[in-house]
Design an enzyme around this catalytic site. Sequence first.
Site, PDB file in Angstrom:
ATOM      1  N   ASP A 139       3.402   6.279  -2.932  1.00 14.78           N
ATOM      2  CA  ASP A 139       3.992   5.290  -3.863  1.00 14.78           C
ATOM      3  C   ASP A 139       5.782   5.557  -3.444  1.00 14.78           C
ATOM      4  O   ASP A 139       6.080   6.431  -4.211  1.00 14.78           O
ATOM      5  CB  ASP A 139       3.848   4.733  -5.092  1.00 14.78           C
ATOM      6  CG  ASP A 139       2.229   4.144  -5.193  1.00 14.78           C
ATOM      7  OD1 ASP A 139       1.643   3.811  -4.367  1.00 14.78           O
ATOM      8  OD2 ASP A 139       2.148   3.368  -6.279  1.00 14.78           O
ATOM      9  N   LYS A 152       6.050  -2.712  -3.575  1.00 12.41           N
ATOM     10  CA  LYS A 152       6.015  -2.750  -5.204  1.00 12.41           C
ATOM     11  C   LYS A 152       7.116  -2.967  -5.228  1.00 12.41           C
ATOM     12  O   LYS A 152       7.935  -2.221  -5.440  1.00 12.41           O
ATOM     13  CB  LYS A 152       5.124  -1.039  -5.298  1.00 12.41           C
ATOM     14  CG  LYS A 152       5.385  -0.916  -6.782  1.00 12.41           C
ATOM     15  CD  LYS A 152       4.530   0.295  -7.016  1.00 12.41           C
ATOM     16  CE  LYS A 152       4.739   1.146  -8.502  1.00 12.41           C
ATOM     17  NZ  LYS A 152       3.649   2.345  -8.182  1.00 12.41           N
ATOM     18  N   LYS A 195       2.069  -5.211  -4.963  1.00 10.60           N
ATOM     19  CA  LYS A 195       1.631  -4.633  -6.105  1.00 10.60           C
ATOM     20  C   LYS A 195       2.784  -4.097  -7.347  1.00 10.60           C
ATOM     21  O   LYS A 195       3.658  -3.669  -7.166  1.00 10.60           O
ATOM     22  CB  LYS A 195       1.573  -3.133  -6.479  1.00 10.60           C
ATOM     23  CG  LYS A 195       1.536  -1.805  -7.077  1.00 10.60           C
ATOM     24  CD  LYS A 195       0.832  -0.726  -7.168  1.00 10.60           C
ATOM     25  CE  LYS A 195       0.564   0.127  -8.577  1.00 10.60           C
ATOM     26  NZ  LYS A 195       0.042   1.495  -8.241  1.00 10.60           N
TER      27      LYS A 195
END
Length: 327
Positions: free
Chosen positions: A158, A227, A263
């Site tokens: 991430d 995300k 996400k």
Amino acid sequence: MSATTATSQARDLLGVSALSNRSLRTWLHGLPPVDQVGAEARAAALGTRSIKTTSKAWAIDTAISMIDLTTLEGSDTPGKVRNLCAKALLPDRADPSTPRVAAICVYNDMVGVAREALGDSGINVAAVSTAFPSGRASLPVKLLDTQDAVAAGADEIDMVIDRGAFLSGDYRTVFDQIAAVKEVCRSNPDRADAHLKVILETGELATYDNVRRASWLAMLAGADFIKTSTGKISPAATLPVVLTMLEAVRDWRALTGAMVGVKPAGGIRTTKDAVKHLVTVNETAGPDWLTPQWFRFGASSLLTDLLLQRQKLRTGAYSGSDYVTED
């Protein structure tokens, strides 16, 4: 995808012979603008949808299976991470039929601990990288940060984008950094390539137009997921922002034939919040995204409420938080 391949693909999609900051800016600012009033009204309408009984049970189990169970605190210890992994493996000790979560998300130095605790369970280990949460580091440092996580056994990375570069219009720098990190995700010959989840930190992007542009920029550079947030600033994952990102991945698939995941992270704490997001996924991107492969929740407290609601459906009684573990 190597950085060279990403650049070549982006040139083809943009219809330019040379990928420059100017060509990226022209293309990204040529995307249709987001109707702020319309996006917020649609998100509000989707958020009022109600589901009952069997559908609610499915939604709860699906949401549990999509969680990236997260601990990202300076006070994290190996014991805390092992406890979190135990909860991921058996979320409800009273009901072994409860689905497992999708992943455990930790800092780099805890990847090895999580990897050992999870074994071959199929639950992924995600590591935050690239000078999370600020993203304020040189590219070599960001790449070493990512390489460290991949070498430790991370299945997913991430990364955070350089919001300063993005907001100043330096799109080529953001593109190059994402593409370079994507290449490092392929650097462990003993494991499958790590998936790259690109954090936009939408609360700092200020406008829905910027969210749409950042989403497309990340996908052009090779993101496997986009995300919303680090969870360290507010606002984080608002429903209109998630709606905007879902529209982007839907349109990316229409253009390229490839799927990219989404996400939302930060501020999603209740079953009601999760259901609103699942409805928005289904109505915007479509049912193909309703799997952990393509949609995740970045959360720590959400699992507790989902388990309580699941127990209520199963037993008819609301147990209270004392009946589920917090970590």
